[in-house]
Design a protein around this motif. Sequence first.
Motif, short mmCIF file in Angstrom:
data_model
loop_
_atom_site.label_atom_id
_atom_site.label_comp_id
_atom_site.label_asym_id
_atom_site.label_seq_id
_atom_site.Cartn_x
_atom_site.Cartn_y
_atom_site.Cartn_z
N ASN A 195 0.79 -1.12 0.15
CA ASN A 195 -0.25 -0.12 0.38
C ASN A 195 0.72 1.21 -0.14
O ASN A 195 1.95 1.19 0.50
CB ASN A 195 -0.59 0.56 1.33
CG ASN A 195 -1.83 -1.18 1.71
OD1 ASN A 195 -2.16 -1.49 1.66
ND2 ASN A 195 -2.06 -1.64 0.11
N TYR A 196 0.21 1.95 -0.21
CA TYR A 196 0.44 3.62 -0.11
C TYR A 196 0.65 4.46 1.07
O TYR A 196 -0.37 3.89 1.93
CB TYR A 196 0.03 4.40 -1.42
CG TYR A 196 0.19 4.08 -2.98
CD1 TYR A 196 1.36 4.74 -3.40
CD2 TYR A 196 -0.50 3.57 -3.56
CE1 TYR A 196 1.36 4.67 -4.51
CE2 TYR A 196 -0.63 3.36 -4.58
CZ TYR A 196 0.87 3.85 -5.29
OH TYR A 196 1.06 3.19 -6.15
N ALA A 197 1.64 4.56 1.46
CA ALA A 197 1.21 5.55 3.21
C ALA A 197 3.53 6.34 3.45
O ALA A 197 3.62 6.35 2.49
CB ALA A 197 2.86 4.12 3.89
N LEU A 198 2.62 7.25 4.45
CA LEU A 198 3.17 7.89 3.99
C LEU A 198 5.12 7.35 4.45
O LEU A 198 5.18 6.00 5.30
CB LEU A 198 3.32 9.11 5.91
CG LEU A 198 2.19 10.08 5.46
CD1 LEU A 198 1.41 10.85 7.06
CD2 LEU A 198 1.84 10.76 4.11
N GLY A 199 6.32 7.92 4.23
CA GLY A 199 7.51 7.70 4.84
C GLY A 199 7.67 7.85 5.79
O GLY A 199 8.46 6.90 6.08
N THR A 200 7.46 9.09 6.98
CA THR A 200 7.52 9.17 7.27
C THR A 200 6.32 9.43 8.83
O THR A 200 5.04 9.50 8.56
CB THR A 200 8.50 10.45 8.09
OG1 THR A 200 7.87 11.33 7.35
CG2 THR A 200 9.94 10.40 7.50
N ILE A 201 6.47 9.08 10.15
CA ILE A 201 5.54 9.06 10.96
C ILE A 201 5.18 10.73 11.23
O ILE A 201 6.55 10.66 12.02
CB ILE A 201 5.93 7.73 12.09
CG1 ILE A 201 5.47 6.87 11.15
CG2 ILE A 201 3.98 8.36 12.87
CD1 ILE A 201 5.84 5.49 12.64
N GLY A 202 4.27 11.16 11.46
CA GLY A 202 3.70 12.41 11.78
C GLY A 202 2.88 12.46 11.67
O GLY A 202 2.02 12.07 10.86
N GLU A 203 2.28 13.63 11.22
CA GLU A 203 1.22 14.89 11.04
C GLU A 203 0.88 14.64 8.83
O GLU A 203 2.05 14.56 8.68
CB GLU A 203 0.98 16.32 11.23
CG GLU A 203 -0.02 16.83 11.44
CD GLU A 203 0.04 18.51 11.00
OE1 GLU A 203 -0.71 19.42 11.04
OE2 GLU A 203 1.02 18.81 11.51
N PHE A 204 -0.31 14.22 8.86
CA PHE A 204 -0.43 13.61 7.92
C PHE A 204 0.06 15.35 6.76
O PHE A 204 -0.20 16.66 7.11
CB PHE A 204 -1.40 13.70 7.33
CG PHE A 204 -1.51 12.51 6.29
CD1 PHE A 204 -1.92 11.24 6.26
CD2 PHE A 204 -2.13 13.63 4.75
CE1 PHE A 204 -2.07 10.44 4.96
CE2 PHE A 204 -1.95 12.83 3.81
CZ PHE A 204 -1.62 11.08 4.12
N PRO A 205 1.38 15.53 5.84
CA PRO A 205 1.46 16.55 5.18
C PRO A 205 0.35 16.97 4.06
O PRO A 205 -0.45 16.36 3.39
CB PRO A 205 2.60 15.61 4.24
CG PRO A 205 3.22 14.99 4.63
CD PRO A 205 2.09 14.16 5.92
N SER A 206 0.03 18.30 3.67
CA SER A 206 -0.94 17.97 3.14
C SER A 206 -0.90 18.00 1.18
O SER A 206 -1.40 17.53 0.43
CB SER A 206 -1.45 20.10 3.31
OG SER A 206 0.29 21.07 2.53
#
Length: 352
Positions: A195-206
């Motif tokens: 799946n696609y996901a954020l590369g880093t954990i944190g607030e979702f970038p806009s």
Amino acid sequence: MIETSTPTMLDRTEPAHCTVCCCTLTNKILMVLFMVLLIFAILFGNLVTLAVIFGTKHFHTPQGYLKASLAVADLAVGIFVVPLSVYAEVYLMVTDSAPEWTSYNSQSVSFHPCNVIGPIFAGCTLVSITTIFLLTIERSIAVLRPLHKDSVITRKRTTTLIVLSWVGSFFLAVSPMIFSSEIALEYNSCSRMCNYALGTIGEFPSQAWNILLLFPAFDFTLLGGTVVINIISLSSIRQHSKRRKHLAETECQSTTKPTFSDIKAAKTIGTLTVAFTASFTPIAVFVVGNVLGNKWCNFSFFAFWILATNSCWNVIIYSVRDQKFRLRAHKLLMPFQRKNTTKSLKNSGTKD
């Protein structure tokens, strides 16, 4: 295709990652068995579809080409997407530890299998939606404008649209990695898929959020248009059926009405649309839930795998709805019976 969190296969201590399919050994075995059977169903069904379409002159039509494109997209899911999940899950059961690459996302290693498999699954899903939309357009022209069907719908135009649908769909599939460094691919411990996901954990970038929104926006637009066009076509078919009951079969009957085969094909495409919409709806619900902050780990598994099972539905729909397809598939699967039938026909002809 979209995940807003980045759980890894090593996070076994968290309850959220113990999905209903994998908490016990029995469930794990049943899950792998389901995946293996799904591979065989996808390969068998879509290979039969391609053999019927390319081996029968009757299906060498724009509609046949579109169905072949749909079968190739489904076939790719059975060849590339599902086997990777089988490998990961069997490896986990045998060694009691997940493959090393499942512990990282695509940004953490030089090569990650999900860099290939993730876009293939996303691209093939988008190709399926686009192809069903094109099939709906093709059938709507045949039903609403039967006299213009042959001049508007040509093999050359259909082939061009098929190529454009594949190029556009796969460009959209890889666009998250091209246009955002914040988006990565990973083997998700909830869905058991890439799946696609954020590369880093944190607030979702806009920026990443806007890019990932391309998927549901594209899907909902095409599916919505497909449903509307199907409703218009089926309404026209219903009106033609009413006219047949009230008009005489001589000069009073319209000469521009669609043929019976066109009507039958339009209903088949309508069934395909309903089936794909039903399989895609759980993904849509899951994405909305993710936006609202819900993890829904168990639901994630069922949503993604319901979508994957759609890759083996089409041949069943063709077999039920299309008698010519069913007879041709039967001949392909029963070669000895076909030879005996041919011999008996020749013998009967000789006696006569």
